[in-house]
Design a protein around this motif. Structure first.
Motif, mmCIF file in Angstrom:
data_model
loop_
_atom_site.group_PDB
_atom_site.id
_atom_site.type_symbol
_atom_site.label_atom_id
_atom_site.label_comp_id
_atom_site.label_asym_id
_atom_site.label_seq_id
_atom_site.Cartn_x
_atom_site.Cartn_y
_atom_site.Cartn_z
ATOM 1 N N SER A 1 0.829 -1.207 0.000
ATOM 2 C CA SER A 1 0.000 0.000 0.000
ATOM 3 C C SER A 1 0.860 1.251 0.000
ATOM 4 N N ALA A 2 1.884 1.260 0.844
ATOM 5 C CA ALA A 2 2.768 2.431 0.919
ATOM 6 C C ALA A 2 3.506 2.650 -0.404
ATOM 7 N N ARG A 3 3.770 1.569 -1.104
ATOM 8 C CA ARG A 3 4.474 1.647 -2.394
ATOM 9 C C ARG A 3 3.527 2.065 -3.521
ATOM 10 N N ASN A 4 2.323 1.522 -3.561
ATOM 11 C CA ASN A 4 1.413 1.701 -4.698
ATOM 12 C C ASN A 4 0.428 2.860 -4.559
ATOM 13 N N ASN A 5 0.009 3.163 -3.348
ATOM 14 C CA ASN A 5 -1.047 4.160 -3.171
ATOM 15 C C ASN A 5 -0.677 5.573 -3.606
ATOM 16 N N PRO A 6 0.560 6.046 -3.357
ATOM 17 C CA PRO A 6 0.863 7.418 -3.785
ATOM 18 C C PRO A 6 0.662 7.649 -5.284
ATOM 19 N N ALA A 7 1.020 6.677 -6.106
ATOM 20 C CA ALA A 7 0.857 6.824 -7.557
ATOM 21 C C ALA A 7 -0.625 6.887 -7.939
ATOM 22 N N ARG A 8 -1.483 6.282 -7.132
ATOM 23 C CA ARG A 8 -2.922 6.284 -7.395
ATOM 24 C C ARG A 8 -3.638 7.431 -6.681
ATOM 25 N N GLY A 9 -2.893 8.165 -5.859
ATOM 26 C CA GLY A 9 -3.500 9.265 -5.128
ATOM 27 C C GLY A 9 -4.417 8.792 -4.013
ATOM 28 N N ILE A 10 -4.111 7.631 -3.437
ATOM 29 C CA ILE A 10 -4.949 7.066 -2.376
ATOM 30 C C ILE A 10 -4.241 7.214 -1.036
ATOM 31 N N THR A 11 -5.001 7.654 -0.055
ATOM 32 C CA THR A 11 -4.502 7.780 1.305
ATOM 33 C C THR A 11 -5.462 7.054 2.241
ATOM 34 N N GLY A 12 -5.044 6.866 3.488
ATOM 35 C CA GLY A 12 -5.946 6.243 4.438
ATOM 36 C C GLY A 12 -5.245 5.629 5.624
ATOM 37 N N LEU A 13 -5.995 4.764 6.315
ATOM 38 C CA LEU A 13 -5.470 4.097 7.496
ATOM 39 C C LEU A 13 -6.026 2.687 7.564
ATOM 40 N N LEU A 14 -5.331 1.835 8.325
ATOM 41 C CA LEU A 14 -5.687 0.425 8.438
ATOM 42 C C LEU A 14 -5.547 -0.016 9.880
ATOM 43 N N LEU A 15 -6.554 -0.721 10.376
ATOM 44 C CA LEU A 15 -6.490 -1.373 11.677
ATOM 45 C C LEU A 15 -6.664 -2.862 11.441
ATOM 46 N N PHE A 16 -5.921 -3.667 12.175
ATOM 47 C CA PHE A 16 -6.069 -5.122 12.114
ATOM 48 C C PHE A 16 -6.005 -5.637 13.538
ATOM 49 N N ASN A 17 -7.011 -6.394 13.934
ATOM 50 C CA ASN A 17 -7.077 -6.866 15.315
ATOM 51 C C ASN A 17 -6.687 -8.339 15.462
ATOM 52 N N GLY A 18 -6.083 -8.909 14.443
ATOM 53 C CA GLY A 18 -5.719 -10.319 14.475
ATOM 54 C C GLY A 18 -6.757 -11.199 13.799
ATOM 55 N N ARG A 19 -7.913 -10.632 13.518
ATOM 56 C CA ARG A 19 -8.990 -11.369 12.847
ATOM 57 C C ARG A 19 -9.676 -10.534 11.769
ATOM 58 N N ASN A 20 -9.810 -9.237 12.011
ATOM 59 C CA ASN A 20 -10.541 -8.358 11.096
ATOM 60 C C ASN A 20 -9.712 -7.147 10.709
ATOM 61 N N PHE A 21 -9.946 -6.700 9.482
ATOM 62 C CA PHE A 21 -9.419 -5.430 9.011
ATOM 63 C C PHE A 21 -10.521 -4.395 9.095
ATOM 64 N N LEU A 22 -10.149 -3.178 9.397
ATOM 65 C CA LEU A 22 -10.992 -2.026 9.189
ATOM 66 C C LEU A 22 -10.093 -1.037 8.471
ATOM 67 N N GLN A 23 -10.529 -0.589 7.304
ATOM 68 C CA GLN A 23 -9.683 0.287 6.503
ATOM 69 C C GLN A 23 -10.484 1.485 6.019
ATOM 70 N N LEU A 24 -9.839 2.646 6.103
ATOM 71 C CA LEU A 24 -10.379 3.882 5.558
ATOM 72 C C LEU A 24 -9.541 4.219 4.335
ATOM 73 N N LEU A 25 -10.206 4.385 3.200
ATOM 74 C CA LEU A 25 -9.543 4.747 1.951
ATOM 75 C C LEU A 25 -10.113 6.059 1.461
ATOM 76 N N GLU A 26 -9.253 6.907 0.898
ATOM 77 C CA GLU A 26 -9.736 8.148 0.312
ATOM 78 C C GLU A 26 -8.907 8.499 -0.906
ATOM 79 N N GLY A 27 -9.570 9.095 -1.880
ATOM 80 C CA GLY A 27 -8.914 9.484 -3.113
ATOM 81 C C GLY A 27 -9.949 9.807 -4.176
ATOM 82 N N GLU A 28 -9.467 9.996 -5.415
ATOM 83 C CA GLU A 28 -10.387 10.247 -6.520
ATOM 84 C C GLU A 28 -11.333 9.055 -6.648
#
Length: 130
Positions: free
Chosen positions: A26-53
């Protein structure tokens, strides 16, 4: 138009190394796509916020839905936004404290200030309940 997605998914057998690899990609690919956000992982589930065009975020969401490393992808919130909440985060991993008592305080400190209160509440609830 900028879009913001918040989703949750399940990945109960995903090793930590794979989560780290997802973050690195994500850190490698997202800047070229103009995507930013955050990710939480609790050992079982992801919760991710994505933003961009809108087109870029929609394309990434299609990739996420097709990714076999996790299942049950469910969009919790999708909205148009005027400005990014996480403009400097290609994909920040927000750590969840071991102690449930510490989670809320840690998240309130680490989550971006401009986060919509409703979205903030969903993120904090995810971390506190899991």
């Amino acid at each position: 138009m900028l879009s913001q997605y918040l989703y949750i998914s399940t990945a109960p057998t995903l090793p930590r190394e794979e989560v780290d690899a997802i973050l690195a990609a994500s850190a490698r690919n997202n800047p070229a796509r103009g995507i930013t956000g955050l990710l939480l992982f609790n050992g079982r589930n992801f919760l991710q916020l994505l933003e961009g065009e809108e087109g870029e975020v929609n394309a990434l969401m299609e990739t996420i839905f097709a990714d076999p490393r996790h299942s049950g992808v469910s969009v919790l919130d999708r909205r148009g936004i005027h400005q990014r909440t996480c403009p400097d985060w290609a994909m920040k991993r927000v750590m969840i404290a071991e102690s449930i008592e510490s989670r809320r305080e840690m998240l309130e400190r680490d989550l971006p200030d401009g986060l919509d209160p409703e979205v903030r509440k969903m993120i904090v609830n995810f971390a506190v309940l899991n």
